[in-house]
Design an enzyme around this catalytic site. Sequence first.
Site, PDB file in Angstrom:
ATOM      1  CG  ASP A  19      35.057  38.106  42.720  1.00 49.79           C
ATOM      2  OD1 ASP A  19      35.167  39.492  43.162  1.00 49.79           O
ATOM      3  OD2 ASP A  19      33.868  37.609  43.224  1.00 49.79           O
ATOM      4  CB  ALA A  20      36.290  40.173  37.827  1.00 49.69           C
TER       5      ALA A  20
END
Length: 144
Positions: A19-20
Amino acid sequence: MHVVREYRLKRRVQFHETDAAGIVHFSWFYRYMEEAEHGLWRAAGLSIAPSSDARVGFPRVAASFDFHRPLRFEDEFEVHIRIATIGARSIRYAVCVAKDGAAVATGSLTVACVTWTPGAALRSTAIPPEIAGRFGVALPLPDA
């Protein structure tokens, strides 16, 4: 006939699984669990994916994970899946995702044996002996 109780899958985190924040998104753990489950069935000489003429299938009825530490891009890890219980109509797996011998996540998955006919509702049924006979209950995982 060889009875299968557990299976270990070795894997590496791919960039698209993160994810980010740079850690594996929680949803990927369910995919890892399912990938290990498929390996377990292959080790038993079976496939969990029913053929077009199959009379039974194994939909998921429960799945959960507890997360203990993150996995990051390029991390190597192992998914250990074992059969925790086999009932007349369902199988429950216990899963440990580990990196360097330490549990990253622990979880479980329950599948039910059903009959299915196109256009009709799924119906619970007994696991056929030719499938149930290939699996056995394994001892609890040391990390669980």
